[in-house]
Design an enzyme around this catalytic site. Structure first.
Site, PDB file in Angstrom:
ATOM      1  N   HIS A 177       0.825  -1.213   0.000  1.00 53.58           N
ATOM      2  CA  HIS A 177       0.000   0.000   0.000  1.00 53.58           C
ATOM      3  C   HIS A 177       0.865   1.271   0.000  1.00 53.58           C
ATOM      4  CE1 HIS A 177      -3.205  -2.752   0.792  1.00 53.58           C
ATOM      5  NE2 HIS A 177      -2.736  -3.068   1.982  1.00 53.58           N
ATOM      6  N   HIS A 179      -7.055  -4.435  -1.311  1.00 54.97           N
ATOM      7  CA  HIS A 179      -6.439  -5.740  -1.580  1.00 54.97           C
ATOM      8  C   HIS A 179      -7.157  -6.421  -2.731  1.00 54.97           C
ATOM      9  CE1 HIS A 179      -6.394  -4.773   2.757  1.00 54.97           C
ATOM     10  NE2 HIS A 179      -5.123  -5.084   2.654  1.00 54.97           N
TER      11      HIS A 179
END
Lengths: 331, 331
Positions: free
Chosen positions: A57, A219
């Protein structure tokens, strides 16, 4: 798979090593605990702020360690919560007499790791509290979450508690501010492509050549709907309407507006989205007074973007305007 | 094509509008001339710095307009040189008694537009000089260039002349500094994927699922060789060796090291590359003392990266360390 990678198992450690080498004066890297910390942490005069999450991320969260933001970040492997041990090690590394605040985006794996870590750290005599962030309006529960997910809006919480802690606020006050900012922050994202984790080597999900995933998770979790791609104008409506109606934001509100890239989208497209979103808000009497355009919370190489709104009052606006010194420009 | 776009013909204006809306206190946007300028330009006490180029390379150059960097940027359409009129309009907009410096990356189309613009501006009584940047070691001539191409190393020239102009240097001195920095800056890039211009709607060139283009240009021009993808370690060697041997950089040198993303590559991979490059340089006695990791000069959504080295002396290092305030964090 075409990525800049050596051994996929070493992807995260090699990235962290590069980050530390690029910032030798301000960051330290502990390979044992996958830990990036401020070189000057802990400071006795401030609450220490820690966040961990799965990797993949970036810049969240290892690249926002620095003055006015995080004191330490303890990432897990790609899209995997950090082990409890890493979180405890991070709390220990930045343990301050004023206390340690653990920030956690709301995913089941992270929640378990951090709640257990809080118990262990507390048992060691570390003064510690935990705060969960859940800004994503897309879905109520999802693949990895009970309750809403924490996504890019998380940055506003980090910035506010980072600023408050630099100003000397005590742990309870820092928690109050973090909860307040989380409560006025809303995000929704859209994917144009899937992402490819280095260890998997192939896209995490399938998306047709003309399809987008509305409300996607960071995700690659399913969102609200899969549909044909539409114009940027229409995409902004699709993201902005559920955000505005959720809090709700209303005529007269001042807001911070973030357009966050998910990893594979060029900044030109993000600014194009920003302009559209800005004008649509102004047309509703909602005034963006702080702007954030770039990559804050990504999903590896996913093409896509999210929009975040934060409702501002004088207190929040002042905290967001405080100085910060971190590897990436965010605030 | 999956992009955030409305009408592809309006891609650049809509991006510029978003940029201006996100930076209302510091930037102005003139739609007639596709022009982004500092709100406080021109200032009588400094040389004004202007750069234009095709769009699609953002943040270059419209997002580096600000204190300590550019006074104005006049982009063309995607991958197209700005028309001469735009360049003249930019020089006029920031015309200062201390003069105007036009920076140009060395591509035939840009060179023609800027040389003609310099003549027109001069005829209007604007004190103007032009400086060409050609840091790319990959190829001698290329699709759009006679001589070397100007790529991401361009940022170091902008930073140095921006800092010198803020400090009050006169036009000749600013030109001297720009030429000096260009002469010690070397870059080479690699593409993992092609890029897709909005108006074309399909990839600009074909690259196999396991292929990379070594020495690629920022418009997708062919480089030195097309080969199978290899490890990140090997890719760094492929980029770094020609850079180091070109100047050459040598044992004892202090350098600035930039790992620049080409638009579609996540920052995690860029930091991984940075760490490898840093260690390989140190092993040769070359010390990176300033680091730059992120997107500086992109090629739309191309996955790939370039490495830039700048040989530092005290003068250049001091100029690079000067403050800058621009929409993206670069320096």
């Amino acid at each position: 798979m075409k990525k800049f990678v050596n051994d996929p198992k070493q992807f995260v450690p090699e990235m962290l090593k590069g980050l530390a080498l690029a910032n030798p004066d301000t960051l330290t890297y502990d390979p044992e605990a996958n830990l990036i910390a401020r070189a000057d942490a802990p400071r006795d005069d401030k609450v220490s702020i820690v966040q961990g999450s799965g990797s993949g991320h970036e810049p969240a969260h290892v690249m926002v360690v620095g003055k006015g933001m995080l004191d330490a970040a303890c990432p897990g492997d790609v899209f995997a919560a950090p082990p409890t041990d890493y979180v405890v090690a991070a709390a220990r590394r930045v343990n301050s007499p004023k206390g340690v605040l653990l920030l956690v985006n709301n995913y089941t794996g992270d929640k378990m790791a951090f709640e257990m870590a809080e118990e262990f750290a507390d048992a060691e005599g570390i003064k510690v509290k935990t705060l969960f962030i859940d800004d994503d309006v897309a879905v109520k529960d999802s693949t990895y979450t009970i309750g809403r997910r924490g996504v890019a809006g998380n940055f506003f919480v980090i910035k506010a508690v980072g600023a408050a802690s630099e100003a000397g606020a005590d742990l309870d006050e820092v928690v109050r501010i973090g909860q307040k900012v989380n409560s006025v922050t809303r995000t929704m994202g859209v994917a144009l492509t899937a992402c490819t984790p280095p260890a998997k080597g192939s896209p995490l999900f399938e998306l047709g050549d003309d399809e987008i995933e509305v409300g996607v998770g960071i995700h690659g979790e399913p969102g609200r709907a899969r549909q044909k791609i539409v114009s940027a104008d229409e995409i902004v409506d699709i993201l902005l309407d559920p955000i505005v109606s959720d809090l709700p934001f209303a005529d007269g509100d001042r807001v911070a507006l973030m357009v966050n890239g998910l990893g594979g989208t060029p900044i030109s497209e993000l600014y194009l989205l920003y302009g559209i979103a800005h004008e649509k808000l102004v047309a509703q009497g909602i005034t963006p007074v702080r702007s954030y355009v770039g990559e804050y919370c990504t999903s590896l190489d996913m093409a896509g973007a999210s929009i975040t709104l934060v409702k501002l009052d004088d207190e929040v606006e002042e905290l967001l305007a405080a100085p910060a010194e971190i590897p990436i420009r965010t605030f």
